[in-house]
Design an enzyme around this catalytic site. Structure first.
Site, PDB file in Angstrom:
ATOM      1  N   SER A  44     -49.998 -29.846  13.174  1.00 49.24           N
ATOM      2  CA  SER A  44     -49.311 -29.360  12.090  1.00 49.24           C
ATOM      3  C   SER A  44     -48.410 -30.684  11.403  1.00 49.24           C
ATOM      4  O   SER A  44     -49.360 -31.565  11.008  1.00 49.24           O
ATOM      5  CB  SER A  44     -48.133 -28.580  12.658  1.00 49.24           C
ATOM      6  OG  SER A  44     -47.559 -27.954  11.632  1.00 49.24           O
ATOM      7  N   ASP A  73     -51.796 -22.756  11.191  1.00 45.52           N
ATOM      8  CA  ASP A  73     -51.109 -23.966  12.137  1.00 45.52           C
ATOM      9  C   ASP A  73     -51.612 -23.921  13.571  1.00 45.52           C
ATOM     10  O   ASP A  73     -51.657 -23.035  14.045  1.00 45.52           O
ATOM     11  CB  ASP A  73     -49.818 -23.604  12.009  1.00 45.52           C
ATOM     12  CG  ASP A  73     -48.766 -24.712  12.636  1.00 45.52           C
ATOM     13  OD1 ASP A  73     -49.164 -25.186  13.473  1.00 45.52           O
ATOM     14  OD2 ASP A  73     -47.645 -24.809  11.847  1.00 45.52           O
TER      15      ASP A  73
END
Length: 321
Positions: free
Chosen positions: A44, A191
Protein backbone atom coordinates in the site's frame (compact mmCIF):
# COMPACT_ATOMS: atom_id res chain seq x y z
CA UNK A 1 30.09 -5.38 -4.20
CA UNK A 2 28.41 -6.60 -1.03
CA UNK A 3 30.49 -8.63 1.43
CA UNK A 4 29.00 -12.16 1.21
CA UNK A 5 29.31 -12.54 4.99
CA UNK A 6 27.26 -9.41 5.60
CA UNK A 7 23.63 -10.33 6.22
CA UNK A 8 21.20 -9.44 3.46
CA UNK A 9 18.91 -6.80 4.95
CA UNK A 10 15.27 -6.62 3.98
CA UNK A 11 13.29 -3.44 4.75
CA UNK A 12 9.52 -3.97 4.96
CA UNK A 13 7.25 -0.92 4.74
CA UNK A 14 3.64 -1.53 5.74
CA UNK A 15 0.35 0.03 4.74
CA UNK A 16 -1.46 2.82 6.54
CA UNK A 17 -2.44 5.54 4.08
CA UNK A 18 -1.02 8.97 4.88
CA UNK A 19 0.51 7.55 8.05
CA UNK A 20 2.92 5.80 5.68
CA UNK A 21 4.65 9.12 5.10
CA UNK A 22 6.45 8.27 8.34
CA UNK A 23 8.37 5.69 6.30
CA UNK A 24 10.31 8.59 4.80
CA UNK A 25 11.59 9.56 8.25
CA UNK A 26 12.64 5.98 8.93
CA UNK A 27 14.52 5.88 5.63
CA UNK A 28 16.30 9.12 6.48
CA UNK A 29 17.67 7.71 9.74
CA UNK A 30 18.65 4.37 8.16
CA UNK A 31 20.44 6.28 5.42
CA UNK A 32 22.29 8.55 7.87
CA UNK A 33 23.30 5.57 10.01
CA UNK A 34 24.57 3.77 6.89
CA UNK A 35 22.39 0.74 7.57
CA UNK A 36 22.47 -1.31 4.33
CA UNK A 37 19.21 -2.06 2.53
CA UNK A 38 19.43 -4.99 0.10
CA UNK A 39 15.71 -5.55 -0.47
CA UNK A 40 12.58 -3.41 -0.13
CA UNK A 41 9.15 -5.00 0.31
CA UNK A 42 6.21 -2.63 0.33
CA UNK A 43 2.47 -2.79 0.85
CA UNK A 44 0.00 0.00 0.00
CA UNK A 45 1.54 3.36 1.02
CA UNK A 46 4.65 1.40 1.93
CA UNK A 47 4.79 0.24 -1.68
CA UNK A 48 4.69 3.84 -2.90
CA UNK A 49 7.41 5.10 -0.55
CA UNK A 50 9.43 1.91 -0.99
CA UNK A 51 9.33 2.15 -4.78
CA UNK A 52 10.56 5.75 -4.73
CA UNK A 53 13.40 4.79 -2.42
CA UNK A 54 14.32 1.66 -4.40
CA UNK A 55 14.71 3.75 -7.56
CA UNK A 56 16.17 6.98 -6.16
CA UNK A 57 18.15 5.45 -3.25
CA UNK A 58 17.61 8.72 -1.40
CA UNK A 59 15.17 9.59 1.39
CA UNK A 60 15.57 13.27 0.44
CA UNK A 61 14.51 12.67 -3.15
CA UNK A 62 11.65 10.46 -1.96
CA UNK A 63 10.38 13.19 0.37
CA UNK A 64 10.76 15.86 -2.30
CA UNK A 65 8.73 13.86 -4.80
CA UNK A 66 5.90 13.34 -2.31
CA UNK A 67 5.92 16.95 -1.12
CA UNK A 68 5.88 18.22 -4.69
CA UNK A 69 2.80 16.17 -5.48
CA UNK A 70 0.78 16.89 -2.30
CA UNK A 71 1.34 20.63 -2.78
CA UNK A 72 0.56 20.61 -6.50
CA UNK A 73 -2.66 21.69 -8.22
CA UNK A 74 -3.10 18.14 -9.50
CA UNK A 75 -3.63 16.79 -5.98
CA UNK A 76 -7.39 16.56 -5.35
CA UNK A 77 -7.55 17.58 -1.69
CA UNK A 78 -11.36 17.72 -1.60
CA UNK A 79 -11.74 13.97 -2.09
CA UNK A 80 -9.34 13.21 0.76
CA UNK A 81 -10.96 15.78 3.03
CA UNK A 82 -14.26 14.05 2.30
CA UNK A 83 -12.75 10.72 3.43
CA UNK A 84 -11.43 12.34 6.61
CA UNK A 85 -14.87 13.69 7.47
CA UNK A 86 -16.41 10.25 6.94
CA UNK A 87 -14.26 8.45 9.51
CA UNK A 88 -12.70 10.73 12.12
CA UNK A 89 -9.78 9.45 14.16
CA UNK A 90 -10.25 8.61 17.81
CA UNK A 91 -10.45 11.72 19.99
CA UNK A 92 -11.85 14.08 17.35
CA UNK A 93 -14.85 16.22 18.24
CA UNK A 94 -18.05 14.21 17.72
CA UNK A 95 -20.57 16.95 18.44
CA UNK A 96 -23.92 17.22 16.69
CA UNK A 97 -22.69 19.27 13.71
CA UNK A 98 -19.69 17.04 13.06
CA UNK A 99 -21.83 13.92 13.40
CA UNK A 100 -24.37 15.32 10.93
CA UNK A 101 -21.54 16.19 8.53
CA UNK A 102 -20.16 12.69 8.87
CA UNK A 103 -23.46 11.04 7.96
CA UNK A 104 -23.86 13.40 5.01
CA UNK A 105 -20.38 12.53 3.72
CA UNK A 106 -21.03 8.83 4.25
CA UNK A 107 -24.25 9.14 2.26
CA UNK A 108 -22.41 10.76 -0.65
CA UNK A 109 -19.72 8.08 -0.55
CA UNK A 110 -22.19 5.19 -0.66
CA UNK A 111 -24.29 6.92 -3.32
CA UNK A 112 -21.18 7.31 -5.48
CA UNK A 113 -19.91 3.76 -5.02
CA UNK A 114 -23.35 2.19 -5.47
CA UNK A 115 -23.03 2.49 -9.23
CA UNK A 116 -19.27 3.03 -9.67
CA UNK A 117 -16.34 0.80 -8.76
CA UNK A 118 -14.58 3.51 -6.77
CA UNK A 119 -15.06 6.84 -5.02
CA UNK A 120 -12.08 8.41 -6.79
CA UNK A 121 -12.21 8.39 -10.59
CA UNK A 122 -9.81 5.88 -12.22
CA UNK A 123 -8.45 8.58 -14.53
CA UNK A 124 -7.54 10.72 -11.52
CA UNK A 125 -5.79 7.76 -9.89
CA UNK A 126 -3.76 7.13 -13.07
CA UNK A 127 -2.68 10.79 -13.17
CA UNK A 128 -1.72 10.78 -9.50
CA UNK A 129 0.39 7.64 -9.74
CA UNK A 130 2.09 8.92 -12.90
CA UNK A 131 2.97 12.16 -11.10
CA UNK A 132 4.67 10.30 -8.23
CA UNK A 133 6.13 7.02 -9.48
CA UNK A 134 8.78 6.93 -12.24
CA UNK A 135 7.88 5.18 -15.49
CA UNK A 136 10.13 2.17 -14.86
CA UNK A 137 9.91 -1.57 -14.39
CA UNK A 138 10.20 -3.13 -10.94
CA UNK A 139 13.03 -5.44 -11.98
CA UNK A 140 15.12 -2.45 -13.04
CA UNK A 141 15.22 -0.80 -9.61
CA UNK A 142 18.75 -0.36 -8.17
CA UNK A 143 17.55 -1.90 -4.91
CA UNK A 144 15.60 -5.15 -5.41
CA UNK A 145 11.91 -4.41 -4.91
CA UNK A 146 8.77 -6.45 -4.20
CA UNK A 147 5.23 -5.07 -4.01
CA UNK A 148 2.36 -6.88 -2.30
CA UNK A 149 -1.26 -6.77 -3.51
CA UNK A 150 -4.45 -8.81 -3.02
CA UNK A 151 -6.10 -10.92 -5.72
CA UNK A 152 -9.76 -9.93 -5.42
CA UNK A 153 -11.05 -12.95 -7.32
CA UNK A 154 -9.07 -15.69 -5.59
CA UNK A 155 -8.60 -13.98 -2.23
CA UNK A 156 -4.86 -14.51 -2.10
CA UNK A 157 -1.60 -12.62 -1.77
CA UNK A 158 0.21 -11.54 -4.93
CA UNK A 159 3.89 -10.54 -4.78
CA UNK A 160 4.95 -8.42 -7.75
CA UNK A 161 8.68 -8.43 -8.53
CA UNK A 162 8.53 -7.50 -12.20
CA UNK A 163 6.42 -5.40 -14.52
CA UNK A 164 5.52 -1.68 -14.59
CA UNK A 165 6.19 -0.08 -11.21
CA UNK A 166 3.32 2.38 -11.59
CA UNK A 167 0.79 -0.39 -12.16
CA UNK A 168 2.08 -2.42 -9.20
CA UNK A 169 1.98 0.54 -6.80
CA UNK A 170 -1.51 1.46 -7.95
CA UNK A 171 -2.67 -2.11 -7.34
CA UNK A 172 -1.03 -2.40 -3.92
CA UNK A 173 -2.61 0.85 -2.70
CA UNK A 174 -6.09 0.37 -4.22
CA UNK A 175 -8.18 0.67 -1.06
CA UNK A 176 -11.43 -1.14 -1.86
CA UNK A 177 -14.25 1.28 -2.62
CA UNK A 178 -11.95 4.32 -2.59
CA UNK A 179 -9.71 3.39 -5.53
CA UNK A 180 -10.55 1.06 -8.44
CA UNK A 181 -9.13 -2.48 -8.68
CA UNK A 182 -6.15 -2.80 -11.04
CA UNK A 183 -5.81 -5.56 -13.62
CA UNK A 184 -2.31 -7.07 -13.66
CA UNK A 185 -1.67 -10.20 -15.74
CA UNK A 186 -5.39 -10.94 -15.83
CA UNK A 187 -5.85 -10.59 -12.05
CA UNK A 188 -8.06 -8.01 -10.37
CA UNK A 189 -5.82 -6.60 -7.65
CA UNK A 190 -6.57 -4.37 -4.66
CA UNK A 191 -4.75 -3.11 -1.56
CA UNK A 192 -2.18 -5.60 -0.26
CA UNK A 193 -3.16 -4.75 3.31
CA UNK A 194 -6.15 -7.06 3.08
CA UNK A 195 -3.83 -10.07 3.14
CA UNK A 196 -0.48 -8.84 4.45
CA UNK A 197 -0.33 -5.31 5.83
CA UNK A 198 3.31 -5.63 6.93
CA UNK A 199 4.70 -8.41 4.66
CA UNK A 200 7.64 -9.56 6.77
CA UNK A 201 7.49 -13.20 5.69
CA UNK A 202 7.67 -12.13 2.03
CA UNK A 203 11.07 -10.54 2.68
CA UNK A 204 12.39 -13.78 4.16
CA UNK A 205 11.03 -15.76 1.23
CA UNK A 206 12.93 -13.45 -1.11
CA UNK A 207 16.23 -14.17 0.62
CA UNK A 208 16.59 -11.63 3.43
CA UNK A 209 18.73 -12.74 6.38
CA UNK A 210 17.55 -9.89 8.61
CA UNK A 211 14.25 -8.02 8.36
CA UNK A 212 13.50 -4.53 9.64
CA UNK A 213 9.75 -3.89 9.53
CA UNK A 214 7.94 -0.57 9.81
CA UNK A 215 4.33 -0.62 11.00
CA UNK A 216 2.39 2.63 10.54
CA UNK A 217 -1.11 1.25 10.90
CA UNK A 218 -3.37 2.27 13.74
CA UNK A 219 -3.74 -0.26 16.54
CA UNK A 220 -7.14 -1.02 18.03
CA UNK A 221 -7.09 0.85 21.33
CA UNK A 222 -9.01 -0.18 24.44
CA UNK A 223 -12.34 1.59 24.35
CA UNK A 224 -15.90 1.39 25.58
CA UNK A 225 -17.03 4.12 23.20
CA UNK A 226 -17.36 2.14 19.97
CA UNK A 227 -21.11 2.27 19.58
CA UNK A 228 -23.69 -0.41 20.32
CA UNK A 229 -25.25 -0.73 16.91
CA UNK A 230 -24.72 -3.84 14.84
CA UNK A 231 -22.69 -1.96 12.21
CA UNK A 232 -20.42 -0.33 14.82
CA UNK A 233 -19.76 -3.65 16.53
CA UNK A 234 -19.07 -5.31 13.18
CA UNK A 235 -16.60 -2.59 12.16
CA UNK A 236 -14.71 -2.86 15.45
CA UNK A 237 -14.61 -6.68 15.30
CA UNK A 238 -13.18 -6.51 11.76
CA UNK A 239 -10.57 -4.00 12.95
CA UNK A 240 -9.58 -6.38 15.78
CA UNK A 241 -9.23 -9.25 13.29
CA UNK A 242 -7.03 -7.14 10.98
CA UNK A 243 -4.89 -5.92 13.87
CA UNK A 244 -4.42 -9.42 15.26
CA UNK A 245 -3.26 -10.75 11.89
CA UNK A 246 -0.84 -7.84 11.50
CA UNK A 247 0.66 -8.43 14.96
CA UNK A 248 1.16 -12.10 14.13
CA UNK A 249 3.03 -11.15 10.96
CA UNK A 250 5.16 -8.63 12.83
CA UNK A 251 6.46 -11.31 15.21
CA UNK A 252 8.66 -12.63 12.42
CA UNK A 253 10.56 -9.34 12.11
CA UNK A 254 14.00 -8.97 13.69
CA UNK A 255 13.32 -5.31 14.43
CA UNK A 256 9.91 -3.65 14.52
CA UNK A 257 9.69 0.12 14.14
CA UNK A 258 6.34 1.66 15.07
CA UNK A 259 6.10 5.45 14.56
CA UNK A 260 3.49 7.13 16.76
CA UNK A 261 0.96 8.16 14.10
CA UNK A 262 -2.35 6.87 15.45
CA UNK A 263 -3.71 10.42 15.77
CA UNK A 264 -3.10 11.11 12.06
CA UNK A 265 -5.98 10.36 9.69
CA UNK A 266 -5.06 7.84 6.99
CA UNK A 267 -6.33 10.28 4.33
CA UNK A 268 -4.58 13.41 5.65
CA UNK A 269 -1.70 13.73 3.18
CA UNK A 270 -1.37 17.44 3.96
CA UNK A 271 0.31 16.48 7.26
CA UNK A 272 3.50 15.27 5.57
CA UNK A 273 5.83 17.65 7.46
CA UNK A 274 4.35 16.59 10.80
CA UNK A 275 4.44 12.85 10.03
CA UNK A 276 8.00 12.41 8.71
CA UNK A 277 9.69 13.47 12.01
CA UNK A 278 7.71 10.80 13.86
CA UNK A 279 9.25 8.18 11.63
CA UNK A 280 12.68 9.65 12.35
CA UNK A 281 12.11 9.50 16.11
CA UNK A 282 10.98 5.87 16.04
CA UNK A 283 13.91 4.83 13.83
CA UNK A 284 16.50 6.57 16.03
CA UNK A 285 15.13 4.73 19.03
CA UNK A 286 15.47 1.42 17.16
CA UNK A 287 19.07 1.97 15.94
CA UNK A 288 20.83 0.10 18.80
CA UNK A 289 18.62 -2.93 18.23
CA UNK A 290 19.23 -2.79 14.46
CA UNK A 291 23.00 -2.77 14.93
CA UNK A 292 22.82 -5.72 17.34
CA UNK A 293 20.68 -7.72 14.93
CA UNK A 294 23.04 -7.00 12.01
CA UNK A 295 25.97 -8.45 13.96
CA UNK A 296 23.96 -11.53 14.85
CA UNK A 297 22.76 -11.84 11.27
CA UNK A 298 26.24 -12.81 10.06
CA UNK A 299 25.51 -16.36 11.17
CA UNK A 300 22.42 -16.42 9.00
CA UNK A 301 24.42 -15.16 6.03
CA UNK A 302 26.99 -17.93 6.62
CA UNK A 303 24.25 -20.57 6.75
CA UNK A 304 22.86 -19.22 3.48
CA UNK A 305 26.30 -19.29 1.83
CA UNK A 306 26.80 -22.90 2.90
CA UNK A 307 23.60 -23.79 1.06
CA UNK A 308 21.44 -24.61 4.06
CA UNK A 309 17.83 -23.49 4.26
CA UNK A 310 17.21 -21.14 7.12
CA UNK A 311 14.96 -22.56 9.80
CA UNK A 312 13.28 -19.87 11.84
CA UNK A 313 10.25 -19.65 14.09
CA UNK A 314 8.11 -17.00 15.68
CA UNK A 315 9.57 -15.28 18.71
CA UNK A 316 6.67 -15.41 21.14
CA UNK A 317 7.98 -12.30 22.86
CA UNK A 318 7.70 -10.41 19.59
CA UNK A 319 10.31 -8.24 17.88
CA UNK A 320 12.06 -5.46 19.78
CA UNK A 321 12.40 -1.90 18.62
Amino acid sequence: MRNPLRPKVGLVLGGGGARGLAHVGVLKVIEEARIPVDLVVGCSMGAMVGTLYAFYKSSGDTAARLREFTSSKGFNKEKYEHLQAMSPVSGEDQGFLNTAKRFYKLGLFFATTLFKESFIDPRQVNRDIAAIIPDCRIEDSPIPLAIVATDLRHGEEVVLTQGPARLAVQASSAVAGVFPPVVVDGRDLVDGGFVNKVPVEVAFRLGADVVIAVDVSSDVADSEDFGRTGSAISIRATAILTDTLKDLQMRFADVAIRPQVADVHWADFSAIDAIIPRGEAAAREALPRIRTVLKRGRWRALVRLLGFRRSWSVDLQGPQA
